[in-house]
Structure formats: C-alpha cells, structure tokens
Motif scaffolding. Structure first.
Motif, short mmCIF file in Angstrom:
data_model
loop_
_atom_site.label_atom_id
_atom_site.label_comp_id
_atom_site.label_asym_id
_atom_site.label_seq_id
_atom_site.Cartn_x
_atom_site.Cartn_y
_atom_site.Cartn_z
N VAL A 84 0.82 -1.22 0.00
CA VAL A 84 0.00 0.00 0.00
C VAL A 84 0.86 1.26 0.00
O VAL A 84 0.41 2.31 0.46
CB VAL A 84 -0.96 0.01 1.21
N SER A 85 2.07 1.18 -0.51
CA SER A 85 2.92 2.37 -0.54
C SER A 85 2.36 3.46 -1.45
O SER A 85 2.65 4.65 -1.26
CB SER A 85 4.34 1.99 -0.99
N ASP A 86 1.55 3.08 -2.44
CA ASP A 86 0.93 4.06 -3.34
C ASP A 86 -0.52 4.37 -2.97
O ASP A 86 -1.22 5.04 -3.73
CB ASP A 86 0.98 3.56 -4.79
N GLY A 87 -0.96 3.88 -1.82
CA GLY A 87 -2.31 4.20 -1.36
C GLY A 87 -3.27 3.04 -1.40
O GLY A 87 -3.95 2.75 -0.43
N GLU A 88 -3.35 2.34 -2.53
CA GLU A 88 -4.26 1.21 -2.68
C GLU A 88 -3.46 -0.09 -2.67
O GLU A 88 -2.33 -0.13 -3.16
CB GLU A 88 -5.05 1.33 -3.98
N PRO A 89 -4.04 -1.17 -2.13
CA PRO A 89 -3.32 -2.47 -2.13
C PRO A 89 -3.08 -2.96 -3.55
O PRO A 89 -4.03 -3.08 -4.34
CB PRO A 89 -4.28 -3.40 -1.37
N THR A 90 -1.84 -3.21 -3.89
CA THR A 90 -1.49 -3.72 -5.21
C THR A 90 -0.51 -4.88 -5.07
O THR A 90 0.31 -4.91 -4.15
CB THR A 90 -0.86 -2.63 -6.09
N ALA A 91 -0.62 -5.85 -5.98
CA ALA A 91 0.33 -6.96 -6.01
C ALA A 91 1.61 -6.50 -6.68
O ALA A 91 1.56 -5.88 -7.75
CB ALA A 91 -0.28 -8.15 -6.75
N GLU A 92 2.74 -6.79 -6.07
CA GLU A 92 4.02 -6.34 -6.58
C GLU A 92 5.04 -7.47 -6.53
O GLU A 92 4.96 -8.37 -5.69
CB GLU A 92 4.56 -5.16 -5.76
N THR A 93 6.01 -7.40 -7.44
CA THR A 93 7.21 -8.23 -7.38
C THR A 93 8.37 -7.29 -7.06
O THR A 93 8.65 -6.36 -7.83
CB THR A 93 7.48 -8.95 -8.71
#
Length: 257
Positions: free
Chosen positions: A120-129
C-alpha cells in the motif's frame, strides 16, 4: 586638533534605519509531523536498495533508504516499511505474510526477490514483485542473511495473526495519506526559519536510470566480480544470460540457500 572625534567624523549621507515591522502571520505554534509509526517498535533496520518489476517487463528502482520491520504494540502484527532518503517518501509498506518466499537473486549473494499480494505504498493495495539489495559486509554476517532471518521471524509472528492465504485487503496495512511524502522538519524551513509545506519529492539520478536487465521478470541485473588489490569488487553488468542458464542458476541458488 579637536578633542571630540565624534563630532568631527565625516557623515556617510545615510542613517541606519530603525523601523520595525510586525510579521503578518505569527508562527507561535510548532506543527508536529506524525509518521504514524509512533505505536510500533522497530524490530529490524538496515540500509538497502529496492526495485519493482513493472508492467513493461523491466526493473525500476523505487528508492534507497532504511528498510525496517515494525511491530504494532497492540496488535503485534509486523509490517515492512521502507522510506527513501531525504524525502522519506514511502516506497514499500506491507505486512510480512506466511506465504511470502525470499528467492535468491541470480548472480548476487546480497539480494532477494519476493512477491507481495498487497503493498500500500501508493495508497491502494497492489500486487508487486520486489527485489531488495543490501551492501556488502566484511566484519559480520552478510546483511542479506540478517534480513532473511528477521523476515522469517516476522512471518512466524504474523502467522496466527494474519492466517495462511488471507485476502489482499485483510493482509494489507491501512494506507495513510501522510505517509505518501513526509520530510524531516529540520530540512523543510525557509530563509526566515518558518516551516514550509511538504515538498514534492524529486527523482534522483539512480531512479532516472533503472537497471535494464530482466531475467524472465524475477531478477535484477547480475553482478560481475573482479579482484582489485586482493579484494573482491562486485559491479552490476548488462549481461543477459539465456533462459536455460537463468533457470539452472536459480535452482542451484535455491537448493543451497
């Protein structure tokens, strides 16, 4: 000769102004900037460099700074938080869930690659590698190994709190607007000493020139080891191994880890 040098001194033609101006706005209160980490204990802290695998199938540097594992004093949940140097902008903010796996990077013994379901570093929960790289250490255990030990311990702590296979929403810390860009109070002042609103973070040279190497979407650039005055020096390279070599090296590193 006159005995009074004061009266005989030549005039400069201008007198010093003694005018006094009252400030339009009086800053009589100190503005406290909260990082929203006051209710957490720092379990681990180490300097590192973070990469993110983008939708364009390339690695892009997210920032360099201190990566920390923070445990909430009440809930006991552990999350990973990383902020960029100087601007302190959040570049990683997620819980360490039980299903996460640190994979060794091909060609480097000081970095890990892992996937997160809800950052959530950009605000919304996103899947990241993400890929995280540490500095070399000579007088102690490798920094990458110290991070892995703390990471695994955090997984054990969160296992009964988050549960195996939790949804992205439930396994993500609550995003906070102020976390998007928090700058040190001492560095954010004007010429008069008055505090200035949060500046927009500027992109540094390293972020403007991200690594160009992609190993099937899971590895940052490999490193070249050279001997300089009897010491090993590791440098990033632009070499791209074949898919067969990448698979073989990844399997070998995973078995020896």
């Amino acid at each position: 000769m006159s005995e009074n040098p004061t009266t005989d001194a030549p005039t400069t033609g201008e007198e010093e102004s003694t005018a006094h101006y009252e400030p339009v706005v009086k800053l009589d209160q100190t503005v406290e900037i909260k990082t929203h980490e006051e209710d957490e204990d720092v379990l681990f802290k180490m300097r590192a460099k973070l990469f993110r695998f983008t939708a364009d199938s390339e690695w892009k540097e997210r920032g360099t700074g201190d990566v920390r594992l923070l445990q909430h004093k009440a809930t006991k949940k552990v999350r990973l938080v990383m902020r960029r140097d100087k601007t302190l902008k959040v570049c990683a903010n997620h819980y360490i869930t039980p299903e996460m796996a640190l994979s060794p990077n091909v060609g480097s013994d000081r970095s890990w690659v892992y996937k997160v379901a809800a950052d959530v570093s950009d605000g919304e929960p996103t899947a990241e590698t993400l890929a995280i790289r540490f500095a070399n250490s000579v007088d102690r255990a490798p920094d990458a190994n110290l991070f892995k030990t703390a990471f695994v311990q955090a997984q054990e702590t969160n296992k009964p709190l988050l549960g195996q296979g939790a949804s992205a929403e439930s396994a993500a810390p609550a995003p906070v607007a102020e976390d998007q860009s928090v700058a040190p109070v001492a560095d954010v002042v004007g010429s008069t000493g008055a505090p200035i609103a949060d500046p927009k973070p500027t992109q540094d040279k390293e972020e403007a020139a991200p690594p160009a190497y992609v190993d099937e979407g899971i590895a940052p650039p490999p490193e070249k080891v050279t001997i300089v005055q009897g010491e090993e020096v590791k440098e990033p390279t632009t070499e791209t191994p074949s898919a067969e070599v990448a698979h073989a090296e990844t399997s070998k590193a995973a078995e020896s880890a």
